[in-house]
Motif scaffolding. Structure first.
Motif, mmCIF file in Angstrom:
data_model
loop_
_atom_site.group_PDB
_atom_site.id
_atom_site.type_symbol
_atom_site.label_atom_id
_atom_site.label_comp_id
_atom_site.label_asym_id
_atom_site.label_seq_id
_atom_site.Cartn_x
_atom_site.Cartn_y
_atom_site.Cartn_z
ATOM 1 N N ASP A 112 -5.790 -0.130 2.816
ATOM 2 C CA ASP A 112 -5.269 1.452 2.818
ATOM 3 C C ASP A 112 -4.512 1.627 1.475
ATOM 4 O OD1 ASP A 112 -7.292 2.247 4.487
ATOM 5 O OD2 ASP A 112 -5.852 2.372 6.142
ATOM 6 N N ALA A 113 -3.474 0.668 1.441
ATOM 7 C CA ALA A 113 -2.390 0.790 0.476
ATOM 8 C C ALA A 113 -3.053 0.872 -0.902
ATOM 9 C CB ALA A 113 -1.320 -0.367 0.582
ATOM 10 N N ARG A 114 -3.999 -0.092 -1.104
ATOM 11 C CA ARG A 114 -4.580 -0.213 -2.392
ATOM 12 C C ARG A 114 -5.370 1.224 -2.799
ATOM 13 N NH1 ARG A 114 -6.281 -6.497 -1.349
ATOM 14 N NH2 ARG A 114 -4.571 -7.366 -2.493
ATOM 15 N N THR A 115 -5.971 1.727 -1.632
ATOM 16 C CA THR A 115 -6.748 2.865 -1.843
ATOM 17 C C THR A 115 -5.759 4.022 -2.097
ATOM 18 O OG1 THR A 115 -8.352 2.135 0.096
ATOM 19 C CG2 THR A 115 -8.195 4.610 -0.611
ATOM 20 N N ILE A 116 -4.668 4.309 -1.742
ATOM 21 C CA ILE A 116 -3.720 5.100 -1.913
ATOM 22 C C ILE A 116 -3.072 4.906 -3.488
ATOM 23 C CG2 ILE A 116 -1.065 6.022 -1.817
ATOM 24 C CD1 ILE A 116 -1.622 5.374 1.488
ATOM 25 N N ALA A 117 -2.883 3.423 -3.881
ATOM 26 C CA ALA A 117 -2.551 3.182 -5.252
ATOM 27 C C ALA A 117 -3.560 3.590 -6.246
ATOM 28 C CB ALA A 117 -1.845 1.832 -5.202
ATOM 29 N N LEU B 41 -5.398 9.231 -11.342
ATOM 30 C CA LEU B 41 -4.653 10.323 -11.770
ATOM 31 C C LEU B 41 -3.936 10.242 -13.153
ATOM 32 C CD1 LEU B 41 -4.033 13.401 -10.966
ATOM 33 C CD2 LEU B 41 -2.150 12.983 -9.794
ATOM 34 N N LEU B 42 -3.044 9.053 -13.269
ATOM 35 C CA LEU B 42 -2.569 8.665 -14.361
ATOM 36 C C LEU B 42 -3.302 7.824 -15.516
ATOM 37 C CD1 LEU B 42 0.457 6.502 -12.429
ATOM 38 C CD2 LEU B 42 0.607 8.517 -14.037
ATOM 39 N N HIS B 43 -4.289 7.146 -14.993
ATOM 40 C CA HIS B 43 -4.933 6.407 -16.110
ATOM 41 C C HIS B 43 -6.389 6.737 -16.468
ATOM 42 C CE1 HIS B 43 -1.487 4.150 -16.325
ATOM 43 N NE2 HIS B 43 -1.407 3.919 -15.213
ATOM 44 N N GLY B 44 -6.930 7.709 -15.571
ATOM 45 C CA GLY B 44 -8.393 7.842 -15.622
ATOM 46 C C GLY B 44 -8.841 8.885 -16.757
ATOM 47 N N PRO C 81 -4.917 11.889 4.567
ATOM 48 C CA PRO C 81 -5.210 11.334 6.007
ATOM 49 C C PRO C 81 -4.880 9.741 6.282
ATOM 50 C CG PRO C 81 -7.088 12.672 4.874
ATOM 51 C CD PRO C 81 -5.825 12.368 3.719
ATOM 52 N N ILE C 82 -4.764 8.805 4.975
ATOM 53 C CA ILE C 82 -4.371 7.728 5.128
ATOM 54 C C ILE C 82 -2.821 7.481 5.532
ATOM 55 C CG2 ILE C 82 -4.240 5.543 3.825
ATOM 56 C CD1 ILE C 82 -6.376 6.569 1.999
ATOM 57 N N ILE C 83 -2.155 8.644 4.869
ATOM 58 C CA ILE C 83 -0.685 8.540 5.138
ATOM 59 C C ILE C 83 -0.453 9.051 6.411
ATOM 60 C CG2 ILE C 83 1.502 9.645 4.544
ATOM 61 C CD1 ILE C 83 0.526 7.631 2.212
ATOM 62 N N PHE D 33 2.199 -1.956 -2.283
ATOM 63 C CA PHE D 33 3.311 -1.025 -1.874
ATOM 64 C C PHE D 33 4.137 -0.955 -2.994
ATOM 65 C CE2 PHE D 33 1.887 -3.666 1.687
ATOM 66 C CZ PHE D 33 1.488 -2.583 2.663
ATOM 67 N N GLU D 34 4.467 -1.753 -3.952
ATOM 68 C CA GLU D 34 5.213 -1.453 -5.190
ATOM 69 C C GLU D 34 4.625 -0.772 -5.924
ATOM 70 O OE1 GLU D 34 8.750 -2.003 -7.326
ATOM 71 O OE2 GLU D 34 8.301 -2.330 -5.263
ATOM 72 N N ASP D 35 3.378 -0.985 -6.108
ATOM 73 C CA ASP D 35 2.372 -0.225 -7.155
ATOM 74 C C ASP D 35 2.436 1.396 -6.682
ATOM 75 O OD1 ASP D 35 0.787 -0.156 -9.116
ATOM 76 O OD2 ASP D 35 -1.076 -0.470 -8.196
ATOM 77 N N ILE D 36 2.405 1.704 -5.521
ATOM 78 C CA ILE D 36 2.398 3.137 -4.924
ATOM 79 C C ILE D 36 3.667 3.861 -5.276
ATOM 80 C CG2 ILE D 36 2.808 4.347 -2.738
ATOM 81 C CD1 ILE D 36 0.963 2.543 -1.277
ATOM 82 N N LYS D 37 4.835 2.983 -5.053
ATOM 83 C CA LYS D 37 6.267 3.468 -5.437
ATOM 84 C C LYS D 37 6.212 3.825 -6.936
ATOM 85 C CE LYS D 37 9.401 0.882 -6.294
ATOM 86 N NZ LYS D 37 10.857 0.132 -6.257
#
Length: 279
Positions: free
Chosen positions: A132-137, A143-146, A117-119, A57-61
């Motif tokens: 699901d939180a890990r999937t979102i993160a 997007l950031l590191h790929g 859809p997850i949100i 959850f912190e990773d998402i933020k």
């Protein structure tokens, strides 16, 4: 930090039709607004890079805040490059910047479409699973590191190691081990095309005007006393015509999607909103 005004020069605008001229003026004004958004966000929100937390959850933020600032920064620089290139009568570079802007927006909307859809499910149930939180993160992390270029190997082992690995024939499993995950721009554009077929056409059009093809050749044709030649230092009538046929639509398309996707990342980066939606 003061926001610098960005504008097309009057003598440059005069070469374009009144309708497109208005689009160009509005586009330049929007750049200043976008820069104001970025400056304001940095002023009020901590978007600095931090060690990746174990808590998803912190990773998402953290990821959401970084994507928000990264997206606006690239949007502003691509947009300024378009203005500067046209002002310098370099239509070739202008088309390159427009295409870069389209690719940026395509990856943003693709990522948002994967997460939405997850949100929505989390909002309906009032909670979200750790998986699901890990999937979102994870979507935001790509997007950031790929990327298909392995920066870790490059910095740690050098160019020779990169060349050696390129020569090796590896299985898909081995490739997955040594290559970082990446968004494929073709996939993102095709996904956009399902919703808006014009997006695929505009991207194909821009690629033709950037690659060493007939399209990019045509924009360098200028009239001289001796006849039509390839030359620089002035914009060709063909270049202006091809710019007018795509710029208003590409700019509107990109600005519209920025307006749709960025509030999504801004909301995920707000601590209170995250607590309400994700916990």
């Amino acid at each position: 930090m003061q926001v610098e005004e960005c504008a097309f020069r009057p003598e440059i605008l005069s070469a374009f039709s009144p309708e497109v001229r208005k689009n160009m003026e509005d586009f330049a004004k929007a750049i200043s607004h976008a820069e104001g958004v970025l400056r304001g966000y940095h002023q009020h929100t901590d978007a600095a890079f931090k060690a990746s937390p174990k808590e998803p959850f912190e990773d998402i933020k953290i990821n959401a805040r970084q994507i928000f600032t990264l997206s606006w920064a690239k949007c502003i620089l691509f947009s300024k490059s378009i203005v500067d290139s046209v002002n310098n009568r370099n239509i070739l570079s202008a088309f390159q910047a427009i295409r870069g802007y389209v690719e940026l927006v395509a990856t943003l909307r693709y990522t948002v479409n994967k997460m939405e859809p997850i949100i929505h499910k989390a909002a309906d149930y009032g909670t979200i699973s750790v998986e699901d939180a890990r999937t979102i993160a994870g979507h935001m992390d790509i997007l950031l590191h790929g990327g298909r270029f392995n920066w870790k190997t490059y910095f740690e082992e050098g160019v020779s190691a990169m060349i050696d690995r390129k020569k090796l024939k590896r299985t898909k499993e081995e490739k997955a081990k040594f290559e970082t995950k990446a968004l494929r721009i073709g996939t993102c554009i095709n996904d956009w095309g399902l919703e808006s077929p014009a997006a695929e056409f505009i991207y194909d059009y821009l690629c033709e005007l950037v690659h060493p093809n007939k399209g990019s050749n045509m924009i360098l044709l200028v009239q001289r006393d001796s006849g039509v030649v390839f030359d620089i230092n002035e914009m060709s009538e063909m270049g202006i015509e091809l710019f007018e046929r795509v710029f208003p639509y590409a700019a509107s398309m990109c600005m519209g999607e920025m307006g749709r996707t960025q509030p999504f990342f801004a909301a995920l980066g707000v601590e209170e909103a995250q607590a309400a939606v994700l916990h």
